[in-house]
Design an enzyme around this catalytic site. Sequence first.
Site, PDB file in Angstrom:
ATOM      1  N   THR A 125       0.968  -1.194  -0.029  1.00 53.53           N
ATOM      2  CA  THR A 125       0.079   0.025   0.022  1.00 53.53           C
ATOM      3  C   THR A 125       1.078   1.257  -0.051  1.00 53.53           C
ATOM      4  O   THR A 125       2.022   1.118   0.834  1.00 53.53           O
ATOM      5  CB  THR A 125      -1.206   0.199   1.040  1.00 53.53           C
ATOM      6  OG1 THR A 125      -1.602   1.457   1.174  1.00 53.53           O
ATOM      7  CG2 THR A 125      -0.295  -0.122   2.424  1.00 53.53           C
ATOM      8  N   ASP A 127       0.046   3.913   1.198  1.00 58.15           N
ATOM      9  CA  ASP A 127      -0.293   4.451   2.698  1.00 58.15           C
ATOM     10  C   ASP A 127       0.335   4.058   3.641  1.00 58.15           C
ATOM     11  O   ASP A 127       0.488   4.881   4.974  1.00 58.15           O
ATOM     12  CB  ASP A 127      -1.692   4.204   2.950  1.00 58.15           C
ATOM     13  CG  ASP A 127      -2.811   4.855   1.975  1.00 58.15           C
ATOM     14  OD1 ASP A 127      -2.465   6.144   1.701  1.00 58.15           O
ATOM     15  OD2 ASP A 127      -3.868   4.311   1.826  1.00 58.15           O
ATOM     16  N   ARG A 162       1.274  33.033  -2.778  1.00 62.35           N
ATOM     17  CA  ARG A 162      -0.072  32.341  -2.553  1.00 62.35           C
ATOM     18  C   ARG A 162       0.058  31.177  -1.393  1.00 62.35           C
ATOM     19  O   ARG A 162       1.167  30.929  -0.967  1.00 62.35           O
ATOM     20  CB  ARG A 162      -0.372  31.688  -3.658  1.00 62.35           C
ATOM     21  CG  ARG A 162      -1.082  32.368  -4.782  1.00 62.35           C
ATOM     22  CD  ARG A 162      -0.977  31.452  -6.060  1.00 62.35           C
ATOM     23  NE  ARG A 162      -1.818  32.548  -7.116  1.00 62.35           N
ATOM     24  CZ  ARG A 162      -1.917  32.253  -8.424  1.00 62.35           C
ATOM     25  NH1 ARG A 162      -1.143  31.159  -8.851  1.00 62.35           N
ATOM     26  NH2 ARG A 162      -2.208  32.810  -9.393  1.00 62.35           N
ATOM     27  N   MET A 169      -3.218  11.354  -0.583  1.00 63.25           N
ATOM     28  CA  MET A 169      -3.946  10.016  -0.358  1.00 63.25           C
ATOM     29  C   MET A 169      -3.539   9.928   1.209  1.00 63.25           C
ATOM     30  O   MET A 169      -2.628  10.157   1.670  1.00 63.25           O
ATOM     31  CB  MET A 169      -3.403   8.969  -1.145  1.00 63.25           C
ATOM     32  CG  MET A 169      -4.213   8.994  -2.465  1.00 63.25           C
ATOM     33  SD  MET A 169      -3.892   7.610  -3.454  1.00 63.25           S
ATOM     34  CE  MET A 169      -5.258   8.096  -4.802  1.00 63.25           C
ATOM     35  N   ARG A 171      -6.321   7.651   4.019  1.00 67.52           N
ATOM     36  CA  ARG A 171      -7.673   7.509   4.586  1.00 67.52           C
ATOM     37  C   ARG A 171      -7.867   7.549   5.858  1.00 67.52           C
ATOM     38  O   ARG A 171      -8.404   8.328   6.624  1.00 67.52           O
ATOM     39  CB  ARG A 171      -8.351   6.100   3.915  1.00 67.52           C
ATOM     40  CG  ARG A 171      -9.598   5.845   4.669  1.00 67.52           C
ATOM     41  CD  ARG A 171     -10.412   4.621   4.004  1.00 67.52           C
ATOM     42  NE  ARG A 171     -10.183   4.785   2.499  1.00 67.52           N
ATOM     43  CZ  ARG A 171     -11.560   5.254   1.890  1.00 67.52           C
ATOM     44  NH1 ARG A 171     -12.561   5.831   2.563  1.00 67.52           N
ATOM     45  NH2 ARG A 171     -11.624   5.214   0.728  1.00 67.52           N
TER      46      ARG A 171
END
Length: 344
Positions: A125, A127, A162, A169, A171
Site C-alpha cells: 500500500t 499508505d 499564495r 492520499m 484515508r
Amino acid sequence: MTTVGVLTGGGDCPGLNAVIRAVVRTGAKHGFDTIGIRDGWLGLVAGNVEPLTDYSVTGILPKGGTILGTSRTNPFKNEADVQRLRDNIRKFGIDAIVAIGGEDTLGVANKLSKMGIPVVGVPKTIDNDVGATDYTFGFDTAVATVTEAIDRLHTTAESHHRVMVVEVMGRHAGWIATVAGIAGGADEILIPEIPFDLDEVTHHLRARYEKGKKFSIVVVAEGAQPKGVAEAIAQSARTDEFGHVTLGGVGNYLRDELEKRLDMEVRVTVLGHIQRGGSPTAHDRVLATRFGVAAVDLVRDKDFGKMVALRGDDIVAVSLEEAVANLKTVDMDLYKLATIFYGG
C-alpha cells in the site's frame, strides 16, 4: 508439482510487478508452477487465471501498476462467491495462494486461511498503514512523487505570494502527508490521526506572513478532518465492497476557510492517482523483490497463514491475524518533528 496462485488486490501501486516477477522466478527455482489470478479475488471467484512463465515476467520490474489487474472485490460479501472461489482453487489445482495487498486484501486472506486454504500475504500500500511491518512497498515511490510535486508548487507559490494546499492520499493514516511534507518543507501538515484546529492553522500561516514569508505550503491527507466534524469529507456516499467511501474534498474545504480567514489567495492541488502511478523507486523494487522471494520460501516450507514483513532490515514472517489486527498510524514523534517548522 506445486502450483502457486498469485494475485494483486485493492489499489494498485508501484512495485506490484516486482513481487509478481520474484514469485514466478523464485517458484521456478523450487520447481513450482505459477498461475496468475486476474483482478484480485474476483479472478478466483470468476475462474479468470493464466499461467505465468519466465517470459511473462520479463521486463516488468520497472513497470508501475500490475500485469494481473486488480479490484476491490470482497468474496465474503456473498456466500456463493466463497464457494465459487473454493471450487476454482480445486479446479485449477492451486496448492497455495500468494495474496499481495493492503488491509482489505489481507483481511480476506486471513479469513480464507482460517478456513484451511493455504495462503501467504505480501503487504502492499502506498499508505504504509499495514500493521506488523515497518514499511510497505509503494510508499517510498508515492512519497517521492508527492515531494517532487511540493517542490514544484513551492516555486509558483513563492512567485505569486499564495498559499498552496496539497491534498494527498491517506484515508486513516497520514504517512504520505507527514513524510513528504517534511521532505518538501511544508509549512503545515494535516493528518487523519489528529483533528485539526482551523484557528491554529490560520495562526501559523499568518505568523509566516508577518515575518515576511508571503507564501505557504499546506499538505493535507484526504482523511484529515477539522475538530468537531464526525467524518472525513467524501466525494459521495457510495461505498466499495469493503464499506469504504471515496474520500476527497478536504483540500477545497481548506481553501475556502483559509481564504476567508487570511484574506490571501489560496490554491488547491489534488494529487490523487498520480501518487499511485509510474515506475517504482529503487527502494521499492528491492523491497518488493525481497517480499516476493520470502513469500515463495514460506510456500516451500508450508508455513501458511503468514505475511512477510520488514522489521528493521530483516524480512520476517508474521501471522496474517497480527497483520490485519490494527492499522499502523503515524509515529507521533515523527509528526512532532514536522511541527517544529510551523509558523517559521
